[in-house]
Design a protein around this motif. Structure first.
Motif, PDB file in Angstrom:
ATOM      1  N   ILE A   1     -17.759  28.424 -43.614  1.00  0.00           N
ATOM      2  CA  ILE A   1     -19.018  28.467 -44.364  1.00  0.00           C
ATOM      3  C   ILE A   1     -19.278  29.877 -44.877  1.00  0.00           C
ATOM      4  CG2 ILE A   1     -21.529  28.295 -44.158  1.00  0.00           C
ATOM      5  CD1 ILE A   1     -21.100  25.942 -42.271  1.00  0.00           C
ATOM      6  N   ARG A   2     -19.076  30.874 -44.035  1.00  0.00           N
ATOM      7  CA  ARG A   2     -19.292  32.269 -44.469  1.00  0.00           C
ATOM      8  C   ARG A   2     -18.346  32.646 -45.602  1.00  0.00           C
ATOM      9  NH1 ARG A   2     -19.112  36.212 -39.481  1.00  0.00           N
ATOM     10  NH2 ARG A   2     -17.296  34.922 -39.045  1.00  0.00           N
ATOM     11  N   HIS A   3     -17.131  32.133 -45.539  1.00  0.00           N
ATOM     12  CA  HIS A   3     -16.169  32.436 -46.607  1.00  0.00           C
ATOM     13  C   HIS A   3     -16.613  31.856 -47.942  1.00  0.00           C
ATOM     14  CE1 HIS A   3     -12.476  33.287 -43.790  1.00  0.00           C
ATOM     15  NE2 HIS A   3     -13.387  34.249 -43.776  1.00  0.00           N
ATOM     16  N   THR A   4     -17.331  30.736 -47.917  1.00  0.00           N
ATOM     17  CA  THR A   4     -17.773  30.149 -49.190  1.00  0.00           C
ATOM     18  C   THR A   4     -18.736  31.073 -49.942  1.00  0.00           C
ATOM     19  OG1 THR A   4     -19.659  28.970 -48.192  1.00  0.00           O
ATOM     20  CG2 THR A   4     -17.539  27.817 -48.255  1.00  0.00           C
ATOM     21  N   PHE A   5     -19.417  31.959 -49.227  1.00  0.00           N
ATOM     22  CA  PHE A   5     -20.365  32.866 -49.878  1.00  0.00           C
ATOM     23  C   PHE A   5     -19.685  34.076 -50.508  1.00  0.00           C
ATOM     24  CE2 PHE A   5     -23.168  31.061 -46.430  1.00  0.00           C
ATOM     25  CZ  PHE A   5     -23.813  30.179 -47.278  1.00  0.00           C
ATOM     26  N   THR A   6     -18.387  34.226 -50.261  1.00  0.00           N
ATOM     27  CA  THR A   6     -17.653  35.365 -50.826  1.00  0.00           C
ATOM     28  C   THR A   6     -16.530  34.933 -51.758  1.00  0.00           C
ATOM     29  OG1 THR A   6     -16.177  35.429 -48.886  1.00  0.00           O
ATOM     30  CG2 THR A   6     -18.159  36.804 -48.808  1.00  0.00           C
ATOM     31  N   THR A   7     -16.387  33.626 -51.964  1.00  0.00           N
ATOM     32  CA  THR A   7     -15.320  33.092 -52.819  1.00  0.00           C
ATOM     33  C   THR A   7     -15.923  32.628 -54.130  1.00  0.00           C
ATOM     34  OG1 THR A   7     -14.161  32.319 -50.839  1.00  0.00           O
ATOM     35  CG2 THR A   7     -13.446  31.433 -52.968  1.00  0.00           C
ATOM     36  N   PRO A   8     -15.478  33.170 -55.266  1.00  0.00           N
ATOM     37  CA  PRO A   8     -16.073  32.804 -56.561  1.00  0.00           C
ATOM     38  C   PRO A   8     -16.060  31.293 -56.831  1.00  0.00           C
ATOM     39  CG  PRO A   8     -14.702  34.750 -56.809  1.00  0.00           C
ATOM     40  CD  PRO A   8     -14.480  34.252 -55.412  1.00  0.00           C
ATOM     41  N   ILE A   9     -14.966  30.625 -56.494  1.00  0.00           N
ATOM     42  CA  ILE A   9     -14.885  29.181 -56.762  1.00  0.00           C
ATOM     43  C   ILE A   9     -15.940  28.424 -55.963  1.00  0.00           C
ATOM     44  CG2 ILE A   9     -13.446  27.130 -56.524  1.00  0.00           C
ATOM     45  CD1 ILE A   9     -11.035  28.819 -57.183  1.00  0.00           C
ATOM     46  N   ASP A  10     -16.122  28.807 -54.694  1.00  0.00           N
ATOM     47  CA  ASP A  10     -17.106  28.133 -53.865  1.00  0.00           C
ATOM     48  C   ASP A  10     -18.529  28.439 -54.340  1.00  0.00           C
ATOM     49  OD1 ASP A  10     -15.257  26.900 -52.183  1.00  0.00           O
ATOM     50  OD2 ASP A  10     -15.085  28.676 -50.925  1.00  0.00           O
ATOM     51  N   LEU A  11     -18.767  29.680 -54.752  1.00  0.00           N
ATOM     52  CA  LEU A  11     -20.086  30.021 -55.286  1.00  0.00           C
ATOM     53  C   LEU A  11     -20.383  29.210 -56.547  1.00  0.00           C
ATOM     54  CD1 LEU A  11     -20.114  33.898 -54.810  1.00  0.00           C
ATOM     55  CD2 LEU A  11     -21.451  32.211 -53.535  1.00  0.00           C
TER      56      LEU A  11
ATOM     57  N   GLY B   1     -21.278  19.827 -43.627  1.00  0.00           N
ATOM     58  CA  GLY B   1     -22.707  19.800 -43.350  1.00  0.00           C
ATOM     59  C   GLY B   1     -23.397  21.078 -43.807  1.00  0.00           C
ATOM     60  N   GLY B   2     -22.761  22.225 -43.559  1.00  0.00           N
ATOM     61  CA  GLY B   2     -23.344  23.496 -43.982  1.00  0.00           C
ATOM     62  C   GLY B   2     -23.410  23.636 -45.486  1.00  0.00           C
ATOM     63  N   MET B   3     -22.342  23.252 -46.184  1.00  0.00           N
ATOM     64  CA  MET B   3     -22.331  23.339 -47.638  1.00  0.00           C
ATOM     65  C   MET B   3     -23.371  22.403 -48.254  1.00  0.00           C
ATOM     66  SD  MET B   3     -18.227  23.563 -48.468  1.00  0.00           S
ATOM     67  CE  MET B   3     -18.498  23.745 -50.240  1.00  0.00           C
ATOM     68  N   THR B   4     -23.520  21.215 -47.680  1.00  0.00           N
ATOM     69  CA  THR B   4     -24.512  20.269 -48.188  1.00  0.00           C
ATOM     70  C   THR B   4     -25.920  20.804 -47.977  1.00  0.00           C
ATOM     71  OG1 THR B   4     -23.007  18.436 -47.681  1.00  0.00           O
ATOM     72  CG2 THR B   4     -25.318  17.887 -48.068  1.00  0.00           C
ATOM     73  N   LEU B   5     -26.164  21.429 -46.825  1.00  0.00           N
ATOM     74  CA  LEU B   5     -27.483  21.998 -46.544  1.00  0.00           C
ATOM     75  C   LEU B   5     -27.799  23.132 -47.513  1.00  0.00           C
ATOM     76  CD1 LEU B   5     -30.020  22.231 -44.817  1.00  0.00           C
ATOM     77  CD2 LEU B   5     -28.733  23.721 -43.258  1.00  0.00           C
ATOM     78  N   VAL B   6     -26.816  23.981 -47.784  1.00  0.00           N
ATOM     79  CA  VAL B   6     -27.032  25.077 -48.738  1.00  0.00           C
ATOM     80  C   VAL B   6     -27.361  24.518 -50.118  1.00  0.00           C
ATOM     81  CG1 VAL B   6     -25.920  27.008 -49.937  1.00  0.00           C
ATOM     82  CG2 VAL B   6     -25.613  26.729 -47.471  1.00  0.00           C
ATOM     83  N   GLY B   7     -26.593  23.510 -50.552  1.00  0.00           N
ATOM     84  CA  GLY B   7     -26.865  22.894 -51.848  1.00  0.00           C
ATOM     85  C   GLY B   7     -28.244  22.268 -51.903  1.00  0.00           C
ATOM     86  N   PHE B   8     -28.665  21.645 -50.805  1.00  0.00           N
ATOM     87  CA  PHE B   8     -29.996  21.034 -50.742  1.00  0.00           C
ATOM     88  C   PHE B   8     -31.089  22.090 -50.909  1.00  0.00           C
ATOM     89  CE2 PHE B   8     -33.599  20.064 -47.851  1.00  0.00           C
ATOM     90  CZ  PHE B   8     -34.132  18.992 -48.536  1.00  0.00           C
ATOM     91  N   LEU B   9     -30.957  23.216 -50.219  1.00  0.00           N
ATOM     92  CA  LEU B   9     -31.965  24.278 -50.313  1.00  0.00           C
ATOM     93  C   LEU B   9     -31.980  24.909 -51.702  1.00  0.00           C
ATOM     94  CD1 LEU B   9     -31.496  26.007 -46.837  1.00  0.00           C
ATOM     95  CD2 LEU B   9     -33.343  24.470 -47.558  1.00  0.00           C
ATOM     96  N   LEU B  10     -30.789  25.049 -52.305  1.00  0.00           N
ATOM     97  CA  LEU B  10     -30.731  25.618 -53.654  1.00  0.00           C
ATOM     98  C   LEU B  10     -31.430  24.725 -54.673  1.00  0.00           C
ATOM     99  CD1 LEU B  10     -27.059  26.992 -53.810  1.00  0.00           C
ATOM    100  CD2 LEU B  10     -29.170  28.334 -53.768  1.00  0.00           C
ATOM    101  N   GLN B  11     -31.418  23.430 -54.432  1.00  0.00           N
ATOM    102  CA  GLN B  11     -32.094  22.497 -55.338  1.00  0.00           C
ATOM    103  C   GLN B  11     -33.578  22.361 -54.998  1.00  0.00           C
ATOM    104  OE1 GLN B  11     -29.874  18.861 -54.985  1.00  0.00           O
ATOM    105  NE2 GLN B  11     -27.960  19.816 -55.611  1.00  0.00           N
TER     106      GLN B  11
END
Length: 279
Positions: free
Chosen positions: A15-25, A110-120
């Motif tokens: 999950i932490r890596h997704t915040f530093t990877t351009p594709i995941d961002l 689960g973490g990525m879905t939660l982040v997407g939910f909060l962003l929306q």
């Protein structure tokens, strides 16, 4: 418990890596901007028969759609990619590695879905008026979200175990987009023909959208739903059935997939990938 703990750690690191990877961002931001833009342009339209904003009605539906996309499609994609690059084979070679691997994937999705939910959710509250949540809504979220993941994550794992080429994901995404179109996410399902309404109610997507609408929308909006009710009992029942189906299929298909994983299979997939790049 050691494999579970290792899986939790693995999932948190990913999950932490997704915040530093351009594709995941990009995977976080692009769908959020696209969906919020759609809601923004719908804000002045109204739900048929009411004065309530169609954009405000759509936003909670999108939250339910996000659970399905995360639990089903993201899980399937993760498994397919990890099979192709050999990650799954390395996990299989370690004692209890598969249990740790799957735990990590559950945490990651689960973490990525939660982040997407909060962003929306956060900017969405400023774009539209009429959304609110009371004590009953919070109680509904407590059972709806976990049950939504149980109804979609095992299915995503089962689907991902059937394919070994990322290009085959089109066989999943196209039917899923079709289900989105008929499930009342962007427009009340009561405006569709009866047979289409029945088809939509077979899939968990409709029920998760309905459940999220019941959390954030006023009770008066239930009048535009099938049966003029939020149908919590039916939502719980259908999602439970899908959860049971997924939990029966996923272990069988995952064991079958793990047995077939070998160094030669990974090498063959890598050769196919390189040949496509060479063309």
């Amino acid at each position: 418990m050691t494999p579970i703990v290792m899986g939790l750690r693995r999932g948190w690191i990913e999950i932490r890596h997704t915040f530093t990877t351009p594709i995941d961002l990009w995977a976080y931001l692009f769908p959020t901007v696209l969906l919020l833009g759609t809601v923004f342009f719908m804000r002045n339209s109204t739900v048929p028969g009411t004065s309530f904003s169609l954009g405000a009605r759509t936003l909670p539906s999108v939250f339910g759609m996000g659970l399905v996309l995360g639990g089903l499609m993201t899980t399937a994609q993760q498994l397919i990619v990890d099979r192709e690059d050999g990650t799954l084979l390395r996990a299989k070679a370690v004692p209890d590695g598969m249990r740790s691997y799957l735990t990590g994937k559950v945490v990651l999705v689960g973490g990525m879905t939660l982040v997407g939910f909060l962003l929306q959710l956060v900017p969405g509250l400023f774009l539209v008026d009429g959304l609110s949540i009371d004590a009953g809504g919070w109680l509904t979220l407590l059972w709806l979200v976990p049950l939504g993941f149980l109804a979609t994550l095992p299915l995503g794992a089962a689907i991902g175990s059937l394919f070994d080429d990322p290009r085959n994901m089109a066989l999943v995404t196209l039917p899923l987009f079709g289900a989105i179109a008929i499930s009342g996410i962007f427009y009340p399902i009561t405006g569709f023909p009866g047979w289409l309404q029945g088809l939509a109610q077979v899939f968990p997507l409709y029920w998760l959208g309905l459940g999220m609408r019941s959390v954030f929308l006023p009770d008066a909006l239930a009048a535009v739903e099938i049966g003029q009710s939020w149908r919590h009992l039916e939502t719980f029942g259908v999602l439970t059935v899908w959860a049971l189906i997924g939990m029966v299929l996923a272990p069988v298909l995952l064991r079958r997939m793990a047995r077939r994983e070998s160094g030669s299979a990974v090498a063959a997939r890598r050769e196919r990938a390189l040949s496509r790049v060479g063309r």
